[in-house]
Design a protein around this motif. Structure first.
Motif, PDB file in Angstrom:
ATOM      1  N   PHE A 131       0.843  -1.190   0.000  1.00 47.56           N
ATOM      2  CA  PHE A 131       0.000   0.000   0.000  1.00 47.56           C
ATOM      3  C   PHE A 131       0.883   1.246   0.000  1.00 47.56           C
ATOM      4  O   PHE A 131       1.974   1.240   0.579  1.00 47.56           O
ATOM      5  CB  PHE A 131      -0.909   0.020   1.236  1.00 47.56           C
ATOM      6  N   PRO A 132       0.401   2.327  -0.624  1.00 46.26           N
ATOM      7  CA  PRO A 132       1.175   3.578  -0.625  1.00 46.26           C
ATOM      8  C   PRO A 132       1.279   4.176   0.777  1.00 46.26           C
ATOM      9  O   PRO A 132       0.521   3.808   1.689  1.00 46.26           O
ATOM     10  CB  PRO A 132       0.363   4.507  -1.544  1.00 46.26           C
ATOM     11  N   ASP A 133       2.210   5.097   0.931  1.00 49.92           N
ATOM     12  CA  ASP A 133       2.328   5.837   2.186  1.00 49.92           C
ATOM     13  C   ASP A 133       1.006   6.533   2.498  1.00 49.92           C
ATOM     14  O   ASP A 133       0.267   6.952   1.590  1.00 49.92           O
ATOM     15  CB  ASP A 133       3.427   6.899   2.089  1.00 49.92           C
ATOM     16  N   ALA A 134       0.737   6.701   3.775  1.00 46.15           N
ATOM     17  CA  ALA A 134      -0.415   7.486   4.239  1.00 46.15           C
ATOM     18  C   ALA A 134      -1.726   7.048   3.586  1.00 46.15           C
ATOM     19  O   ALA A 134      -2.476   7.855   3.049  1.00 46.15           O
ATOM     20  CB  ALA A 134      -0.159   8.974   3.993  1.00 46.15           C
ATOM     21  N   SER A 135      -2.007   5.738   3.629  1.00 47.35           N
ATOM     22  CA  SER A 135      -3.187   5.177   2.973  1.00 47.35           C
ATOM     23  C   SER A 135      -4.371   4.953   3.914  1.00 47.35           C
ATOM     24  O   SER A 135      -5.507   4.811   3.455  1.00 47.35           O
ATOM     25  CB  SER A 135      -2.851   3.825   2.333  1.00 47.35           C
ATOM     26  N   PHE A 136      -4.116   4.882   5.223  1.00 40.78           N
ATOM     27  CA  PHE A 136      -5.157   4.462   6.158  1.00 40.78           C
ATOM     28  C   PHE A 136      -5.271   5.398   7.358  1.00 40.78           C
ATOM     29  O   PHE A 136      -4.281   5.957   7.827  1.00 40.78           O
ATOM     30  CB  PHE A 136      -4.870   3.038   6.655  1.00 40.78           C
ATOM     31  N   ASP A 137      -6.500   5.492   7.862  1.00 44.35           N
ATOM     32  CA  ASP A 137      -6.753   6.263   9.081  1.00 44.35           C
ATOM     33  C   ASP A 137      -6.503   5.425  10.330  1.00 44.35           C
ATOM     34  O   ASP A 137      -6.250   5.967  11.408  1.00 44.35           O
ATOM     35  CB  ASP A 137      -8.212   6.747   9.090  1.00 44.35           C
ATOM     36  N   LEU A 138      -6.600   4.131  10.179  1.00 46.96           N
ATOM     37  CA  LEU A 138      -6.431   3.214  11.303  1.00 46.96           C
ATOM     38  C   LEU A 138      -5.840   1.916  10.795  1.00 46.96           C
ATOM     39  O   LEU A 138      -6.246   1.413   9.748  1.00 46.96           O
ATOM     40  CB  LEU A 138      -7.786   2.936  11.973  1.00 46.96           C
ATOM     41  N   VAL A 139      -4.866   1.376  11.534  1.00 51.18           N
ATOM     42  CA  VAL A 139      -4.351   0.028  11.265  1.00 51.18           C
ATOM     43  C   VAL A 139      -4.490  -0.783  12.548  1.00 51.18           C
ATOM     44  O   VAL A 139      -4.014  -0.353  13.608  1.00 51.18           O
ATOM     45  CB  VAL A 139      -2.882   0.038  10.805  1.00 51.18           C
ATOM     46  N   THR A 140      -5.160  -1.919  12.456  1.00 57.46           N
ATOM     47  CA  THR A 140      -5.313  -2.801  13.609  1.00 57.46           C
ATOM     48  C   THR A 140      -4.605  -4.123  13.336  1.00 57.46           C
ATOM     49  O   THR A 140      -4.455  -4.541  12.189  1.00 57.46           O
ATOM     50  CB  THR A 140      -6.796  -3.082  13.906  1.00 57.46           C
TER      51      THR A 140
END
Length: 253
Positions: A131-140
């Motif tokens: 995935f590209p940089d800065a792709s998600f608001d949350l990673v669990t």
């Protein structure tokens, strides 16, 4: 808990030292073996309490309608299913798992529950996310980090794919804090659990490995320091059930 350094060129697979290149294959074999009995495995390891841990983990997570969320080691779909209402119809949930069998079991279960829209399934290695940089608001990541060969690399990848202000959350078995409870916990882990695995899943060895992998996982303060070293800020942890598990939190700044 044993936190000794591995020999050069080796890493731990449970209590065994194995070549680094072999661990991923060995872990894959374990989870391919237990994929169809994963709920049973978690019930056996936690006496059923894992369901409450997961609900609390999700309930205390920073997430809003429309957020894009990556759930690593999310093959079963448990965490993503709990997050669905919180991200809403405008949100997106990506389930990432290195093991294709786990991912298929999770996808089938989600489909059976009617959870189809808003979900994406990606077979990927947490140490090198596609995935590209800065792709998600949350990673669990729930009950998956301890099985990763290079945990530092995985934590750096989690930090990389988070957007500024995004949150990383790790739920993992950890170091029991109450001295009196440790012998009871050890007895359950090393005597009872493999027998349950043999009885209900025909697989004592995988369950033995899973018990050993918990003891080799970095304890609470060490994992907090690893998250900070990976580039996450405001890192903290919260023990549950006397430290049997801990929720670790960090933020991208």
């Amino acid at each position: 808990m044993d936190t000794a350094q591995d020999k050069p060129g080796t890493t731990h697979f449970g209590f065994r030292d194995v070549p680094v290149a072999q661990k991923q294959k060995l872990v894959a074999e374990v989870f391919t073996s237990v994929a169809g009995k994963y709920d049973l495995m978690n019930d056996a390891m936690s006496l059923g309490i894992h369901r409450l841990w997961k609900r609390f983990f999700v309930a205390t997570t920073q997430v809003r309608k429309g957020d894009r969320v990556l759930d690593l080691a999310g093959g079963t779909g448990d965490i993503a299913a709990l997050l669905k209402d919180r991200v809403g119809e405008s949100g997106e949930l990506v389930l990432g798992d290195i093991n294709g069998d786990m991912l298929r079991v999770g996808r089938d279960r989600m489909t059976d529950r009617g959870n189809v829209r808003g979900f994406e399934y990606v077979q990927c290695n947490a140490e090198s996310l596609p995935f590209p940089d800065a792709s998600f608001d949350l990673v669990t990541m729930a009950f998956g980090l301890r099985n990763v060969t290079d945990k530092d690399a995985a934590l750096r990848e989690i930090a990389r794919v988070l957007r500024p202000g995004g949150q990383a959350r790790v739920l993992e078995f950890s170091e029991v804090q109450a001295e009196w409870f440790r012998p009871i916990y050890d007895f359950h882990s090393f005597k009872v659990l493999p027998k349950l695995g043999s009885l209900f899943a025909g697989d004592a060895e995988s369950y033995q490995y899973l018990a050993e992998s918990i003891r080799k996982h970095p304890p609470q303060r060490e994992l907090k320091a690893m998250m900070e070293a990976a580039g996450l800020a405001r890192c903290s942890f919260r023990n549950m059930s006397a430290g049997i598990v801990a929720i670790h939190t960090g933020y991208k700044v």
